[in-house]
Scaffold this active site. Structure first.
Site, PDB file in Angstrom:
ATOM      1  N   ARG A   1       0.857  -1.210   0.124  1.00 45.42           N
ATOM      2  CA  ARG A   1       0.159  -0.058   0.229  1.00 45.42           C
ATOM      3  C   ARG A   1       0.853   1.429  -0.008  1.00 45.42           C
ATOM      4  NH1 ARG A   1      -5.722  -0.658   1.974  1.00 45.42           N
ATOM      5  NH2 ARG A   1      -6.298  -2.633   0.692  1.00 45.42           N
TER       6      ARG A   1
ATOM      7  N   ARG B   1      -3.636   6.429   0.915  1.00 45.39           N
ATOM      8  CA  ARG B   1      -4.278   7.587   1.793  1.00 45.39           C
ATOM      9  C   ARG B   1      -3.181   8.257   2.626  1.00 45.39           C
ATOM     10  NH1 ARG B   1      -9.098   4.449   3.294  1.00 45.39           N
ATOM     11  NH2 ARG B   1      -7.725   2.685   3.103  1.00 45.39           N
TER      12      ARG B   1
ATOM     13  N   ARG C   1      -6.725  11.294  -5.843  1.00 47.82           N
ATOM     14  CA  ARG C   1      -8.054  10.438  -5.878  1.00 47.82           C
ATOM     15  C   ARG C   1      -9.476  11.647  -5.955  1.00 47.82           C
ATOM     16  NH1 ARG C   1      -9.899   7.565  -0.376  1.00 47.82           N
ATOM     17  NH2 ARG C   1     -10.457   9.615   0.123  1.00 47.82           N
TER      18      ARG C   1
ATOM     19  N   ASP D   1      -6.599  -3.104  -7.444  1.00 50.13           N
ATOM     20  CA  ASP D   1      -6.938  -3.837  -6.289  1.00 50.13           C
ATOM     21  C   ASP D   1      -7.396  -5.369  -6.625  1.00 50.13           C
ATOM     22  OD1 ASP D   1      -8.331  -2.809  -3.430  1.00 50.13           O
ATOM     23  OD2 ASP D   1      -9.693  -4.295  -4.413  1.00 50.13           O
TER      24      ASP D   1
ATOM     25  N   TYR E   1     -15.097 -11.961  -0.298  1.00 49.54           N
ATOM     26  CA  TYR E   1     -15.762 -10.524  -0.720  1.00 49.54           C
ATOM     27  C   TYR E   1     -17.039 -10.965  -1.365  1.00 49.54           C
ATOM     28  CZ  TYR E   1     -11.812  -7.926   1.721  1.00 49.54           C
ATOM     29  OH  TYR E   1     -11.061  -7.561   2.440  1.00 49.54           O
TER      30      TYR E   1
HETATM   31  O1  CP3 Z   1      -0.074  -2.229  -2.142  1.00 44.19           O
HETATM   32  C1  CP3 Z   1      -0.319  -1.184  -3.112  1.00 44.19           C
HETATM   33  O2  CP3 Z   1       0.311   0.031  -3.160  1.00 44.19           O
HETATM   34  C2  CP3 Z   1      -0.961  -1.680  -4.186  1.00 44.19           C
HETATM   35  C3  CP3 Z   1      -2.278  -1.422  -4.504  1.00 44.19           C
HETATM   36  C4  CP3 Z   1      -3.287  -2.183  -3.732  1.00 44.19           C
HETATM   37  C5  CP3 Z   1      -4.623  -1.721  -3.119  1.00 44.19           C
HETATM   38  N1  CP3 Z   1      -5.245  -2.761  -2.721  1.00 44.19           N
HETATM   39  C6  CP3 Z   1      -4.979  -0.539  -3.181  1.00 44.19           C
HETATM   40  C7  CP3 Z   1      -6.017   0.272  -2.598  1.00 44.19           C
HETATM   41  C8  CP3 Z   1      -3.288  -3.786  -3.475  1.00 44.19           C
HETATM   42  C9  CP3 Z   1      -2.319  -4.569  -3.553  1.00 44.19           C
HETATM   43  C10 CP3 Z   1      -4.265  -4.110  -2.895  1.00 44.19           C
HETATM   44  C11 CP3 Z   1      -5.219  -5.212  -2.324  1.00 44.19           C
HETATM   45  C12 CP3 Z   1      -6.172  -5.609  -1.602  1.00 44.19           C
HETATM   46  N2  CP3 Z   1      -7.378  -4.866  -1.708  1.00 44.19           N
HETATM   47  C13 CP3 Z   1      -6.205  -6.590  -0.662  1.00 44.19           C
HETATM   48  C14 CP3 Z   1      -5.346  -7.460  -0.472  1.00 44.19           C
HETATM   49  C15 CP3 Z   1      -3.900  -6.933   0.626  1.00 44.19           C
HETATM   50  C16 CP3 Z   1      -4.644  -6.249   1.743  1.00 44.19           C
HETATM   51  O3  CP3 Z   1      -4.465  -5.146   2.135  1.00 44.19           O
HETATM   52  O4  CP3 Z   1      -4.881  -7.243   2.961  1.00 44.19           O
HETATM   53  C17 CP3 Z   1      -7.525  -6.458  -0.072  1.00 44.19           C
HETATM   54  C18 CP3 Z   1      -8.064  -7.170   1.004  1.00 44.19           C
HETATM   55  C19 CP3 Z   1      -8.250  -5.567  -0.579  1.00 44.19           C
HETATM   56  C20 CP3 Z   1      -9.690  -5.112  -0.558  1.00 44.19           C
HETATM   57  C21 CP3 Z   1      -9.924  -3.769  -0.309  1.00 44.19           C
HETATM   58  N3  CP3 Z   1      -9.581  -2.712  -1.406  1.00 44.19           N
HETATM   59  C22 CP3 Z   1     -10.282  -3.199   1.043  1.00 44.19           C
HETATM   60  C23 CP3 Z   1     -10.581  -3.995   2.281  1.00 44.19           C
HETATM   61  C24 CP3 Z   1     -10.135  -1.647   0.671  1.00 44.19           C
HETATM   62  C25 CP3 Z   1     -10.768  -0.867   1.840  1.00 44.19           C
HETATM   63  C26 CP3 Z   1      -9.759  -0.549   2.643  1.00 44.19           C
HETATM   64  C27 CP3 Z   1     -10.021   0.647   3.701  1.00 44.19           C
HETATM   65  O5  CP3 Z   1      -9.043   0.788   4.553  1.00 44.19           O
HETATM   66  O6  CP3 Z   1     -10.960   1.383   3.154  1.00 44.19           O
HETATM   67  C28 CP3 Z   1      -9.806  -1.536  -0.537  1.00 44.19           C
HETATM   68  C29 CP3 Z   1      -9.480  -0.227  -1.094  1.00 44.19           C
HETATM   69  C30 CP3 Z   1      -8.092   0.333  -1.553  1.00 44.19           C
HETATM   70  N4  CP3 Z   1      -7.392  -0.595  -2.145  1.00 44.19           N
HETATM   71  C31 CP3 Z   1      -7.499   1.420  -0.911  1.00 44.19           C
HETATM   72  C32 CP3 Z   1      -6.293   1.349  -1.707  1.00 44.19           C
HETATM   73  C33 CP3 Z   1      -5.185   2.291  -1.626  1.00 44.19           C
HETATM   74  C34 CP3 Z   1      -7.980   2.439  -0.383  1.00 44.19           C
HETATM   75  C35 CP3 Z   1      -9.188   3.358  -1.100  1.00 44.19           C
HETATM   76  C36 CP3 Z   1      -9.121   4.678  -1.114  1.00 44.19           C
HETATM   77  O7  CP3 Z   1      -8.374   5.468  -1.476  1.00 44.19           O
HETATM   78  O8  CP3 Z   1     -10.182   5.182  -0.356  1.00 44.19           O
END
Ligand code: CP3
Length: 355
Positions: A28, A32, A41, A78, A155
Site C-alpha cells: 500500500r 491515503r 483521488r 485492487d 468478498y
Molecule cells: O500495495 C499497493 O500499493 C498496491 C495497491 C493495492 C490496493 N489494494 C489499493 C487500495 C493492493 C495490492 C490492494 C490489495 C487488496 N485490496 C487486498 C489485499 C491486501 C491487503 O491489504 O490485505 C484487499 C483485502 C483488498 C480489498 C480492499 N480494497 C479493501 C478491504 C479496501 C478498503 C480499505 C480501507 O481501509 O478502506 C480496498 C480499497 C483500497 N485498495 C485502497 C487502496 C489504496 C483505499 C481506497 C481509498 O483510496 O479510499
C-alpha cells in the site's frame, strides 16, 4: 527483461543472490497516507475511478517511487477488479470498505460467472501496467498482483468485508462442491490476469491471501493453498510466464510457511507475527522472504522506526534472500516522514552490517 531490471536489488534478492543492501518496498505504498495520493483521488472522484484510469493509476503508482526512492513499484489497482469484471458491481462505501451489489451464493450464480478477458473487461489494468512500465525508472521493477481465490471469494460471497465469514463458512461446510467450483473459476481467472500483467510489463507477481488465516489448517490446504498452488503451477508451466518470480502472502500464515514454499513459488511475504530468522531456518533455502515490520511502528518517532527496522534486518541475519517490507499495508494515518525514516534505516543498515 533489460539488464538493469534483471540486476536490480529486488530481482536479485528474489533470486536469493547477494546484494550490497537489502531492497525495500511497502505494501500500500501508494495510498491515503500520502497527501499527493489524496489530491489525485479527489481529482478522479473515487478510488475506483482512479484505479480504472490508466494515466491516473500510473501517476499514483509513481508517487512513492519519486518521493522515497523505493526499490520496487506495485501496480495501483485492487484485488477486487476480477469480481468487478465478472459483473458483481463493486462499490466502496466511505468508512465501510468494498461492497458488491450482487454477491454470489447459489450454484446458478457460480455457473453463470464468466472468466473475464484481461484484454477486454480488464484492459484498463494491462494498459496501466504498460504505461507504468514506460514511466518508471528503468531499474525499478514493477510488481503485478491479484488476490488469492479464497480471499477474493470471501468478498464475493459475503458481499463485502466480514468479521466472522459466516456466509462463506456456511458454504464451505454445507456446499463444499459449490465452494470449489467458485474457487477454481477464480484461480483460472487469476492465471489469465497475472499472465496478462506479465505480458504488459510486470517483472514479478504477488498473490495476496489476506483471509487465509480465517481457516483451520486442513481447510486452508483445501480451500486456499491448493488454488494458490494452481496459480503458481500454471504460471510455471507456461514458457511466457515461467521466468517471472511469484510471491505468496498469507497474512497470519506463519505456521504454514513450509507448505507455501512447497507450491514452487519464489518468495513468501511474512506478516509481523513471524520471526524472520526462524522463517529463514524453515524455508529460507528455498524461497526469498519479504517483510515484516509491524505497520504500527510507523506511529513511533524516528528513533523508534530506525531501531525497529534494524531489528527486522538483524532478525533475518547475514546472507541473501531478504526483501524489506511491512507485515501488511501502511495505515492511512501514518506521517509520510516516518516512511522516509524507514527507507533511510534500511539504507543505513548496510553500512552497519555488511552482507
Ligand atoms: O500495495 C499497493 O500499493 C498496491 C495497491 C493495492 C490496493 N489494494 C489499493 C487500495 C493492493 C495490492 C490492494 C490489495 C487488496 N485490496 C487486498 C489485499 C491486501 C491487503 O491489504 O490485505 C484487499 C483485502 C483488498 C480489498 C480492499 N480494497 C479493501 C478491504 C479496501 C478498503 C480499505 C480501507 O481501509 O478502506 C480496498 C480499497 C483500497 N485498495 C485502497 C487502496 C489504496 C483505499 C481506497 C481509498 O483510496 O479510499
Amino acid at each position: 527483461m533489460n539488464k538493469s531490471l534483471h540486476d536490480s536489488l529486488f530481482m536479485k534478492a528474489l533470486r536469493r543472490e547477494p546484494v550490497p543492501r537489502t531492497p525495500v518496498w511497502l505494501m500500500r505504498q501508494a495510498g491515503r497516507y500520502l497527501p499527493e495520493y489524496l489530491a489525485i483521488r479527489k481529482k478522479a472522484g473515487s478510488f475506483m475511478q482512479l484505479a480504472t484510469n490508466p494515466e491516473l493509476a500510473c501517476e499514483v503508482t509513481l508517487q512513492p517511487i519519486n518521493r522515497f526512492g523505493l526499490d520496487a513499484s506495485i501496480l495501483f489497482s485492487d484485488i477486487l477488479t476480477i469480481p468487478d469484471a465478472m459483473g458483481l458491481g463493486l462499490y466502496f462505501e466511505t468508512g465501510e470498505g468494498p461492497k458488491f451489489e450482487r454477491p454470489i451464493r447459489s450454484q446458478k450464480e457460480v455457473d453463470d460467472l464468466i472468466i473475464p478477458d484481461p484484454g477486454d473487461e480488464l484492459r484498463y489494468v494491462t494498459d496501466a501496467v504498460s504505461l507504468i512500465r514506460k514511466e518508471l525508472p528503468e531499474n525499478v521493477p514493477l510488481i503485478g498482483f491479484c488476490g488469492s481465490p479464497w480471499t477474493v471469494a470471501t468478498y464475493m460471497v459475503e458481499g463485502g468485508s466480514s468479521r466472522n465469514f459466516s456466509i462463506i463458512k456456511a458454504m464451505v461446510f454445507q456446499q463444499p462442491q459449490l465452494m470449489h467450483a467458485l474457487l477454481l473459476k477464480l484461480a483460472n481467472a487469476s492465471v489469465a490476469y497475472l499472465a496478462a500483467q506479465i505480458e504488459a510489463g510486470a517483472q514479478a507477481v504477488m498473490v495476496f491471501d489476506t483471509w487465509g488465516s480465517s481457516l483451520s489448517t486442513s481447510s486452508y490446504k483445501e480451500f486456499s493453498l491448493v488454488y494458490m498452488r494452481h496459480i503458481v503451477a500454471a504460471l510455471k508451466a507456461d514458457p511466457t510466464t515461467r521466468d517471472t518470480p511469484v510471491l505468496l502472502f498469507t497474512k497470519g500464515g506463519g505456521h504454514w510457511l513450509e507448505m507455501m514454499a512447497d507450491t514452487g513459488c519464489d518468495g513468501l511475504g511474512l506478516d509481523w507475527t513471524c520471526d524472520l530468522g526462524q522463517a529463514r531456518e524453515r524455508v529460507g533455502n528455498r524461497v526469498a522472504l519479504q517483510g515484516n515490520l509491524d505497520p504500527g511502528v510507523l506511529y513511533g518517532d524516528t528513533g523508534t522506526v530506525t531501531r525497529e527496522c534494524h531489528r527486522v534486518l538483524k532478525s533475518f541475519g547475514n546472507g541473501p534472500g531478504h526483501i524489506f517490507n511491512l507485515g501488511h499495508g501502511i495505515h492511512p494515518g501514518v506521517d509520510p516522514e516516518r516512511v522516509t525514516d524507514l527507507v533511510a534505516a534500511v539504507h543505513s543498515f548496510a553500512a552497519i552490517e555488511t552482507k
